[in-house]
Design a protein around this motif. Structure first.
Motif, PDB file in Angstrom:
ATOM      1  N   ASP A 234      23.160  14.160  13.695  1.00 36.10           N
ATOM      2  CA  ASP A 234      24.103  15.262  13.835  1.00 36.10           C
ATOM      3  C   ASP A 234      23.339  16.573  13.671  1.00 36.10           C
ATOM      4  OD1 ASP A 234      26.104  17.174  13.651  1.00 36.10           O
ATOM      5  OD2 ASP A 234      27.403  15.938  12.386  1.00 36.10           O
ATOM      6  N   ILE A 235      23.323  17.395  14.719  1.00 33.09           N
ATOM      7  CA  ILE A 235      22.557  18.640  14.659  1.00 33.09           C
ATOM      8  C   ILE A 235      23.163  19.632  13.675  1.00 33.09           C
ATOM      9  CG2 ILE A 235      21.693  18.371  17.012  1.00 33.09           C
ATOM     10  CD1 ILE A 235      23.699  20.486  17.915  1.00 33.09           C
ATOM     11  N   ASN A 236      24.395  19.396  13.246  1.00 33.75           N
ATOM     12  CA  ASN A 236      24.987  20.254  12.223  1.00 33.75           C
ATOM     13  C   ASN A 236      24.427  19.949  10.838  1.00 33.75           C
ATOM     14  OD1 ASN A 236      27.000  21.607  13.978  1.00 33.75           O
ATOM     15  ND2 ASN A 236      27.812  19.529  14.162  1.00 33.75           N
ATOM     16  N   GLU A 237      23.972  18.722  10.658  1.00 36.06           N
ATOM     17  CA  GLU A 237      23.382  18.327   9.381  1.00 36.06           C
ATOM     18  C   GLU A 237      21.863  18.456   9.411  1.00 36.06           C
ATOM     19  OE1 GLU A 237      24.779  14.403   8.574  1.00 36.06           O
ATOM     20  OE2 GLU A 237      26.886  14.993   8.463  1.00 36.06           O
ATOM     21  N   ALA A 238      21.253  18.041  10.500  1.00 34.43           N
ATOM     22  CA  ALA A 238      19.811  18.243  10.701  1.00 34.43           C
ATOM     23  C   ALA A 238      19.682  19.456  11.610  1.00 34.43           C
ATOM     24  CB  ALA A 238      19.174  17.011  11.329  1.00 34.43           C
ATOM     25  N   ALA A 239      19.679  20.637  11.012  1.00 35.66           N
ATOM     26  CA  ALA A 239      19.916  21.871  11.758  1.00 35.66           C
ATOM     27  C   ALA A 239      18.702  22.421  12.499  1.00 35.66           C
ATOM     28  CB  ALA A 239      20.462  22.937  10.810  1.00 35.66           C
ATOM     29  N   THR A 240      17.499  21.957  12.176  1.00 33.48           N
ATOM     30  CA  THR A 240      16.303  22.499  12.821  1.00 33.48           C
ATOM     31  C   THR A 240      15.585  21.409  13.598  1.00 33.48           C
ATOM     32  OG1 THR A 240      14.794  22.024  10.987  1.00 33.48           O
ATOM     33  CG2 THR A 240      16.054  24.097  10.889  1.00 33.48           C
ATOM     34  N   VAL A 241      14.748  21.833  14.520  1.00 39.46           N
ATOM     35  CA  VAL A 241      13.928  20.883  15.280  1.00 39.46           C
ATOM     36  C   VAL A 241      13.049  20.072  14.333  1.00 39.46           C
ATOM     37  CG1 VAL A 241      12.085  20.679  16.980  1.00 39.46           C
ATOM     38  CG2 VAL A 241      13.941  22.331  17.346  1.00 39.46           C
ATOM     39  N   LYS A 242      12.494  20.733  13.335  1.00 39.31           N
ATOM     40  CA  LYS A 242      11.643  20.051  12.369  1.00 39.31           C
ATOM     41  C   LYS A 242      12.415  18.963  11.638  1.00 39.31           C
ATOM     42  CE  LYS A 242       8.465  20.986   8.521  1.00 39.31           C
ATOM     43  NZ  LYS A 242       7.885  22.045   7.650  1.00 39.31           N
ATOM     44  N   ASP A 243      13.660  19.258  11.262  1.00 40.33           N
ATOM     45  CA  ASP A 243      14.489  18.266  10.572  1.00 40.33           C
ATOM     46  C   ASP A 243      14.733  17.050  11.466  1.00 40.33           C
ATOM     47  OD1 ASP A 243      14.730  19.905   8.350  1.00 40.33           O
ATOM     48  OD2 ASP A 243      16.636  20.775   9.002  1.00 40.33           O
ATOM     49  N   ARG A 244      15.062  17.300  12.722  1.00 37.66           N
ATOM     50  CA  ARG A 244      15.390  16.196  13.626  1.00 37.66           C
ATOM     51  C   ARG A 244      14.150  15.389  13.980  1.00 37.66           C
ATOM     52  NH1 ARG A 244      18.875  20.428  15.240  1.00 37.66           N
ATOM     53  NH2 ARG A 244      17.571  21.168  16.962  1.00 37.66           N
ATOM     54  N   ALA A 245      13.029  16.075  14.151  1.00 36.61           N
ATOM     55  CA  ALA A 245      11.781  15.363  14.437  1.00 36.61           C
ATOM     56  C   ALA A 245      11.386  14.471  13.262  1.00 36.61           C
ATOM     57  CB  ALA A 245      10.670  16.359  14.743  1.00 36.61           C
TER      58      ALA A 245
END
Length: 368
Positions: A234-245
Motif C-alpha cells: 500500500d503506497i499510503n503506508e510505504a510512502a516513498t520509493v525507498k520504502d517500497r523497494a
C-alpha cells in the motif's frame, strides 16, 4: 439501414452528446456488432482529458470513444460466415475483436507484427459526423471493417467477463509474452486497476512463484489478493520509493523482481519500477501512453544490473483467442465479475466517466 445512438465526443473537456444516427448499409466483408457492454479503460479517460491525443494517431474529431467491448452480430456483410478460428457466425453470435485493425499485407504484418501495422486503424479514430458513424464502443453498434479479426465468445463466458478481453487482458498477456515470463519467477505489478489485476492472475497462471501488487486504493489491493497476489504494498503506508523497494527486497530474499509490469500510466513509476528489478530483470512498460512525458533515472543502475525494458503497445491479434480461453478456464475461481461490476446506461455516460475519474469503480461499463 441501421439506426442507433452514439455518444459523440467533440473535444476534451466537453460532455458527451447522445445522438441518433443511421448506417446506410453493411458492406462486403464488414460485420455490424450490436454492442452489449463497453468498459471505461484508462486510455478512454486520457482521451477524455485530452492527455491521450487521438489526433496524434491519425484520429479526427468528433469521434466516438470506447474500445474495450463485447457484442453480438447484428448483420454480416457478403463473404463473412465464420470467425477467425473458423467457427460459424450468424446473427446473434456473441463476439469480441481487437479494437485495432491491421492490413495483413505490409512489411510489419508479414513479419508477425500486426500490432505495428504500417496501415493500422482503430476504434476511436474515425469521424462521428459521417458514415459509418459507429466508430467507437460507446454506441448501440460498432462496425467492424472488412478483414477484421473476430472471435466467438464461449457460452460459458458472460458479457461482463468477456468485455475486458480485447484490451486489458490481451494487453497484459502479450506483455508477459514479450518479457518471456518463466516458471518460478518473481513478478511485481505496479498498479492494481483492471490491467494490473489481470497481470496478477496471468502471472500466477503462467507459474510465477511470487507476485507482488502495488497500489494505494484499498479495494484494489483486496482484489489483487483475490486475483492471486502473494503480497500487496500500500503506497499510503510505504510512502516513498525507498520504502517500497525495501519491502520488495525483503519479499524476494534480497534479489528483487525478475519481471516488473508497469500499468500505473505515470512516468514517475518507471524509475521506481527499474529499482525494483533484480539482476537481469525485465521491465514491461505498458501504461504510459501520453506523448511528451519524461522521467529521470540513473542509467548506471540499468547497465550494471543487466536490465531490459520492453515497450508494449497493443498485441498480436491472435492473443485475444488465448484470452478467451483463459477466461473460460479461470471463470470459476477468479472474481472476474467484480472487474466490471459497475454499469451505467449509455445515456448516463457523463456520470460514468465522473465515477471512473474518481476511481469509485475498478472498471465501470457502459451498457445499452
Amino acid at each position: 439501414m441501421f439506426e442507433g445512438r452514439i455518444a459523440r465526443f467533440d473535444a476534451p473537456g466537453t460532455p458527451f452528446v447522445i445522438e441518433t444516427v443511421t448506417l446506410p448499409e453493411v458492406g462486403p466483408g464488414e460485420i455490424l456488432v450490436k454492442v452489449t457492454r463497453t468498459n471505461i479503460c484508462g486510455s478512454d479517460l486520457h482521451a477524455w482529458h485530452g492527455t491521450f491525443a487521438t489526433r496524434g494517431l491519425g484520429g479526427q474529431l468528433p469521434t466516438v470513444l470506447g474500445h474495450e467491448m463485447v457484442g453480438a452480430v447484428a448483420a454480416l456483410g457478403d463473404g463473412v460466415d465464420t470467425d477467425s478460428n473458423g467457427k460459424p457466425l450468424t446473427e446473434g453470435t456473441r463476439v469480441v475483436f481487437p479494437y485495432f485493425f491491421s492490413c495483413h499485407r505490409c512489411r510489419n504484418c508479414l513479419m508477425g507484427r500486426r500490432n505495428a501495422c504500417l496501415n493500422l486503424t482503430m476504434a476511436m479514430l474515425g469521424r462521428a459526423d459521417q458514415p459509418p458513424y459507429f466508430v467507437g464502443g460507446y454506441a448501440d453498434y460498432f462496425l467492424l471493417p472488412a478483414g477484421a479479426v473476430v472471435y466467438t465468445v464461449p457460452d460459458t463466458v458472460s458479457d461482463d467477463i468477456a468485455s475486458g478481453a480485447n484490451c486489458a487482458l490481451s494487453q497484459v498477456m502479450y506483455g508477459l509474452d514479450r518479457v518471456d515470463l518463466q516458471l518460478g519467477e518473481i513478478v511485481v505489478v505496479q498498479g492494481a486497476g483492471a490491467l494490473g489485476l489481470y497481470a496478477v492472475a496471468v502471472a500466477k497462471a503462467r507459474g510465477a512463484d511470487t507476485v507482488i501488487a502495488i497500489d494505494g486504493v484499498p479495494d484494489r489491493l483486496e482484489l489483487a489478493t483475490a486475483f492471486g497476489a502473494d503480497a500487496v504494498i500500500d503506497i499510503n503506508e510505504a510512502a516513498t520509493v525507498k520504502d517500497r523497494a525495501k519491502i520488495v527486497r525483503e519479499l524476494t530474499g534480497g534479489h528483487g523482481a525478475d519481471v516488473v509490469v508497469e500499468v500505473v500510466g505515470h512516468p514517475s513509476a518507471i524509475d521506481e519500477g527499474l529499482k525494483l528489478l533484480g539482476q537481469f530483470g525485465r521491465y514491461a512498460e505498458i501504461g504510459n501512453i501520453n506523448i511528451g512525458k519524461t522521467f529521470e533515472f540513473d542509467p548506471s543502475r540499468f547497465v550494471f544490473g543487466n536490465k531490459t525494458m520492453v515497450g508494449v503497445s497493443l498485441y498480436e491479434p491472435s492473443v485475444l483467442s488465448r484470452a478467451l480461453t483463459f477466461l473460460e478456464r479461470h471463470r470459476d475461481h477468479l472474481p472476474l465479475d467484480r472487474l466490471a461490476a459497475a454499469q451505467y446506461p449509455l445515456d448516463d455516460i457523463n456520470e460514468a466517466f465522473a465515477a471512473a475519474e474518481g476511481k469509485r469503480d475498478v472498471r465501470a461499463s457502459i451498457v445499452p
